[in-house]
Design a protein around this motif. Sequence first.
Motif, PDB file in Angstrom:
ATOM      1  N   PRO A 129       0.798  -1.233   0.000  1.00 41.54           N
ATOM      2  CA  PRO A 129       0.000   0.000   0.000  1.00 41.54           C
ATOM      3  C   PRO A 129       0.827   1.277   0.000  1.00 41.54           C
ATOM      4  O   PRO A 129       0.266   2.360  -0.223  1.00 41.54           O
ATOM      5  CB  PRO A 129      -0.828  -0.120   1.288  1.00 41.54           C
ATOM      6  CG  PRO A 129      -0.033  -1.027   2.172  1.00 41.54           C
ATOM      7  CD  PRO A 129       0.626  -2.005   1.238  1.00 41.54           C
ATOM      8  N   GLU A 130       2.133   1.168   0.233  1.00 40.51           N
ATOM      9  CA  GLU A 130       2.994   2.359   0.232  1.00 40.51           C
ATOM     10  C   GLU A 130       3.770   2.511  -1.073  1.00 40.51           C
ATOM     11  O   GLU A 130       4.640   3.383  -1.178  1.00 40.51           O
ATOM     12  CB  GLU A 130       3.985   2.297   1.409  1.00 40.51           C
ATOM     13  CG  GLU A 130       3.322   2.115   2.768  1.00 40.51           C
ATOM     14  CD  GLU A 130       2.300   3.207   3.064  1.00 40.51           C
ATOM     15  OE1 GLU A 130       2.532   4.366   2.678  1.00 40.51           O
ATOM     16  OE2 GLU A 130       1.270   2.891   3.691  1.00 40.51           O
ATOM     17  N   ALA A 131       3.496   1.691  -2.076  1.00 39.91           N
ATOM     18  CA  ALA A 131       4.222   1.770  -3.352  1.00 39.91           C
ATOM     19  C   ALA A 131       3.962   3.111  -4.026  1.00 39.91           C
ATOM     20  O   ALA A 131       2.930   3.753  -3.798  1.00 39.91           O
ATOM     21  CB  ALA A 131       3.793   0.628  -4.264  1.00 39.91           C
ATOM     22  N   PRO A 132       4.858   3.556  -4.890  1.00 38.94           N
ATOM     23  CA  PRO A 132       4.675   4.872  -5.538  1.00 38.94           C
ATOM     24  C   PRO A 132       3.467   4.945  -6.465  1.00 38.94           C
ATOM     25  O   PRO A 132       2.895   6.012  -6.645  1.00 38.94           O
ATOM     26  CB  PRO A 132       5.988   5.078  -6.306  1.00 38.94           C
ATOM     27  CG  PRO A 132       6.604   3.725  -6.411  1.00 38.94           C
ATOM     28  CD  PRO A 132       6.169   2.958  -5.218  1.00 38.94           C
ATOM     29  N   LEU A 133       3.081   3.813  -7.070  1.00 38.04           N
ATOM     30  CA  LEU A 133       1.891   3.775  -7.916  1.00 38.04           C
ATOM     31  C   LEU A 133       0.956   2.719  -7.354  1.00 38.04           C
ATOM     32  O   LEU A 133       1.347   1.562  -7.156  1.00 38.04           O
ATOM     33  CB  LEU A 133       2.268   3.442  -9.366  1.00 38.04           C
ATOM     34  CG  LEU A 133       1.111   3.403 -10.378  1.00 38.04           C
ATOM     35  CD1 LEU A 133       0.418   4.760 -10.483  1.00 38.04           C
ATOM     36  CD2 LEU A 133       1.604   2.959 -11.747  1.00 38.04           C
ATOM     37  N   ARG A 134      -0.289   3.126  -7.101  1.00 41.46           N
ATOM     38  CA  ARG A 134      -1.244   2.214  -6.462  1.00 41.46           C
ATOM     39  C   ARG A 134      -2.482   2.066  -7.342  1.00 41.46           C
ATOM     40  O   ARG A 134      -3.066   3.055  -7.802  1.00 41.46           O
ATOM     41  CB  ARG A 134      -1.618   2.725  -5.075  1.00 41.46           C
ATOM     42  CG  ARG A 134      -0.411   2.768  -4.131  1.00 41.46           C
ATOM     43  CD  ARG A 134      -0.753   3.312  -2.771  1.00 41.46           C
ATOM     44  NE  ARG A 134      -1.243   4.681  -2.802  1.00 41.46           N
ATOM     45  CZ  ARG A 134      -0.470   5.756  -2.886  1.00 41.46           C
ATOM     46  NH1 ARG A 134       0.850   5.619  -2.965  1.00 41.46           N
ATOM     47  NH2 ARG A 134      -0.990   6.965  -2.892  1.00 41.46           N
ATOM     48  N   VAL A 135      -2.869   0.816  -7.531  1.00 38.22           N
ATOM     49  CA  VAL A 135      -3.941   0.479  -8.470  1.00 38.22           C
ATOM     50  C   VAL A 135      -5.066  -0.236  -7.729  1.00 38.22           C
ATOM     51  O   VAL A 135      -4.810  -1.132  -6.918  1.00 38.22           O
ATOM     52  CB  VAL A 135      -3.411  -0.423  -9.609  1.00 38.22           C
ATOM     53  CG1 VAL A 135      -4.531  -0.755 -10.595  1.00 38.22           C
ATOM     54  CG2 VAL A 135      -2.252   0.251 -10.327  1.00 38.22           C
TER      55      VAL A 135
END
Length: 418
Positions: free
Chosen positions: A99-105
């Motif tokens: 959930p902390e990734a730079p791009l969230r889908v």
Amino acid sequence: MPVSADHPMAGCSGVTDPLAWIDAVAAQLPDTLLALSNQNSGSFHPDGVDATAAQLLALLAPLEATVERIALPAFTSTDDRGARVQRPIGQALRLRKRPEAPLRVFLGGHLDTVFGPAHPFQTARWRDAEHLNGPGVADLKGGLLVMALVLGALERSPHRERIGWEVLLNPDEEIGSTGSAPLLVEAAARNHFGLIFEPAYADGGLASARKGSGNFDLVIEGRAAHAGRNPEDGRNAIALAAELALALHALNGQRDGLTVNLGYCHGGGALNIVPDRAVLKFNVRCADAGDACWLEEQLDLLLTRANDRNGFRIQRFGGFTRPPKPLSAGIAQLQALLTDCGREQGLALQFRPTGGCCDGNNLAAAGLANLDNLGVVGGDIHSDREWMRWSSVAERARLSARLLLSLASGSRSWNAAQ
């Protein structure tokens, strides 16, 4: 929970290319789709919906995501006597990873179908080697397989850490997502864009703009009287319901793209009694939020005039639950990216507006750009003729996976400001 080596999503370990892995795993999934389709999950069959969720959890176990089961409030509706009744629904299922990734889908689909346990359409069957007929095979259980393959392919990418993802499988999409709507709003705030796995059109086309939708219930109360001795003392609820129905039907064509469908009417009983109650239900579709406001105004005017009549009382329930989904800059960007991905695998994707609506409407209204019929190619949904093309499971999984894999690797980019 340990995953066995023969689990389809854990197998094919020798296939290193994520897109080739989709083809290899999809070939093992026909029985999985049959099992999903044959498990009844009508919206008001919570045990069946929860059983479908369990099947999906078992399929998605190799992804090692954080899992939440979320109880939702009962669905409230109007019965034939005008009373408000509550019906329990199944749980929502939410999975999250990075959930902390730079791009969230956000990836979405629904567990429920329109076919309850008493419906005669309960069993899937192959029409031929390519076409499966069954309850929910297209809407949306085939799409759930597509979504599982997309995520499995992403998790095999060396660049997977750049994309975080959230899955919501809701139990009430077919009845308007009223219970799960807050979960969609929450997800819209956490993610950059969304992919929804509703079925593609029978010709493989995809939806662009969608109309909004509202469901309305009117409970008309009159006064009972003897139909022969003193009918003048009665107030005929069916007669007033008929007047209102004609007035509502006359709103069709008064605003471009606005439609009013009178879907249900019930009232009366013995023929020698002036009926004192009637229930009228209708659906409204519109392409513009301003048209929804206009419809509300027209309805308020009709009901105010009707309530001014001596001896009558009208109660109104319901409203707009799916806002219109216009073609925003973010959606246009997603369409362009997906079109480019389709071209790479020989698909000439066509987008066109539709009067249908889904959870993509809710997400867009909450500010999340999304594409919402990335599931299997199929048709005749909501009928016992419902079908899907089997090869479209791998085809459509490769399409969405190609998009996510390219965003993860940096070969394509997403403008989060859109």
